[in-house]
Design an enzyme around this catalytic site. Structure first.
Site, mmCIF file in Angstrom:
data_model
loop_
_atom_site.group_PDB
_atom_site.id
_atom_site.type_symbol
_atom_site.label_atom_id
_atom_site.label_comp_id
_atom_site.label_asym_id
_atom_site.label_seq_id
_atom_site.Cartn_x
_atom_site.Cartn_y
_atom_site.Cartn_z
ATOM 1 C CB SER A 19 9.536 -8.693 7.856
ATOM 2 O OG SER A 19 8.135 -8.234 6.832
ATOM 3 C CB THR A 63 2.412 -5.142 9.028
ATOM 4 O OG1 THR A 63 1.276 -5.693 8.277
ATOM 5 C CG2 THR A 63 2.591 -5.714 10.372
ATOM 6 C CE LYS A 67 1.272 -1.458 5.953
ATOM 7 N NZ LYS A 67 1.414 -1.867 4.594
ATOM 8 C CG ASN A 83 6.008 0.312 4.135
ATOM 9 O OD1 ASN A 83 6.379 1.342 3.634
ATOM 10 N ND2 ASN A 83 6.634 -0.840 3.278
ATOM 11 C CG ASP A 99 3.242 -1.266 1.654
ATOM 12 O OD1 ASP A 99 4.330 -2.030 1.503
ATOM 13 O OD2 ASP A 99 2.461 -1.089 2.120
ATOM 14 N N GLY A 127 -7.892 -0.019 1.256
ATOM 15 C CA GLY A 127 -7.069 0.369 2.380
ATOM 16 C C GLY A 127 -5.791 0.749 2.258
ATOM 17 C CB ALA A 129 -1.784 -2.455 0.684
#
Ligand code: NAP
Length: 271
Positions: A19, A63, A67, A83, A99, A127, A129
């Protein structure tokens, strides 16, 4: 003149994050008076620690593993996992989740016809994501199936779905899931540098199946390599990373950044 506005990605670990490369590139493109860094956040009380960052930061990406704490720390949160954080001029904190949106943008680029062709999705993992992707894609498909090593997390992910009907597939029956899905999304840490790998049942897939892996370090995971060798359409994790970041950048600065430039910079950083 006031100093630059400070932005960061917070997590633990966070040193591996791409990032800073992405956001500092965009900050330079637009000559903004801002900085972006990786900030390790290790705390027994991450909610309080995140709130306290408001004295230093204007915004943050979040991250693993913070979160959910980030969403709890905010006065307003879009989702139960966040996020993106933005400290407002009145000192309040708002939280977003980009995301899932980022995943859909990346899928649009890789498989422009997916909306017509994808009816059944297998999500491997349950999870943060995986759940973000499921909630973004579920209004557009007929069925979302979760296969996760820990079954009760898959059940919780199904219970959280508000659109397409969700199902849990036992981890041992992954082959059946690969055989039935039009789109398979690998959203665990398997295959990530330093994490375990496994052999995937790609030979069971239908010929039209799309295989997406959201891991981006390495960019070509074993799953993607095996899927390409089997002649299947694939999508790597970089597109999602870039698009979730682009929306974060827009939420902070009100500017849509150049995602093509970002891909070139990130490929150079990964090389
Ligand atoms: P998370 O909330 O910690 O979830 C981790 C998932 O991986 C869980 O489903 C977990 O299963 C599974 N898992 C871990 N080790 C496993 C193993 N040995 N065998 C089988 N399953 C295993 O993490 P997350 O935030 O969802 O991130 C997951 C991955 O997505 C990471 O690699 C992350 O880098 C990547 N990611 C990429 C992007 C992008 O923009 N491309 C964005 C976000 C995340 P259990 O429930 O059984 O523990």
């Amino acid at each position: 003149m006031s100093g630059p506005a400070r932005y960061a990605v917070i997590g633990d670990p966070v040193g591996h994050s791409l990032s800073p490369t992405m956001h500092n590139g965009w900050i330079a493109d637009h000559e903004l008076n801002a900085t972006y860094e990786a900030l390790l956040l290790r705390s027994d009380d991450p909610v309080a620690a995140i709130r306290a960052l408001g004295s230093q930061l204007a915004g943050a990406n979040v991250t693993v593993p913070h979160k959910e704490a980030a969403a709890k720390a905010a006065g307003w949160a879009e989702d139960d996992a966040a996020n993106v954080l933005r400290w407002e001029s009145d000192g309040s904190l708002t939280a977003f989740n980009t995301d899932g949106w980022g995943f859909l943008q990346a899928l649009d680029e890789c498989a422009p016809n997916w909306l017509r062709e994808v009816k059944s999705v297998l999500i491997v993992g349950a999870g943060g994501a995986a759940r973000g992707i499921a909630s973004a894609i579920s209004p557009h498909v007929g069925r979302v199936v979760f296969a996760n090593r820990t079954k009760n997390r898959a059940e919780a992910a199904v219970a959280a779905l508000t659109f397409a009907p969700g199902e849990v597939l036992p981890w041992e029956q992954l082959g059946q899931g690969f055989a039935e899905a039009d789109l398979i999304v690998q959203a665990t840490t398997l295959g990530m540098a330093g994490q375990p790998e496994m052999s995937w049942p790609v030979r069971r897939c239908q010929r039209h199946a799309i295989i997406a892996d959201i891991v981006y370090r390495p960019l070509e995971t074993r799953l993607l390599r095996e899927a390409r060798a089997a002649g299947l359409a694939t999508m790597d994790g970089l597109g999602m990373l870039i698009h979730q970041g682009a929306l974060a950048f827009e939420l902070w600065f009100g500017i849509k950044p150049d995602t093509v430039k970002a891909r070139a910079r990130l490929l150079a950083a990964l090389a």
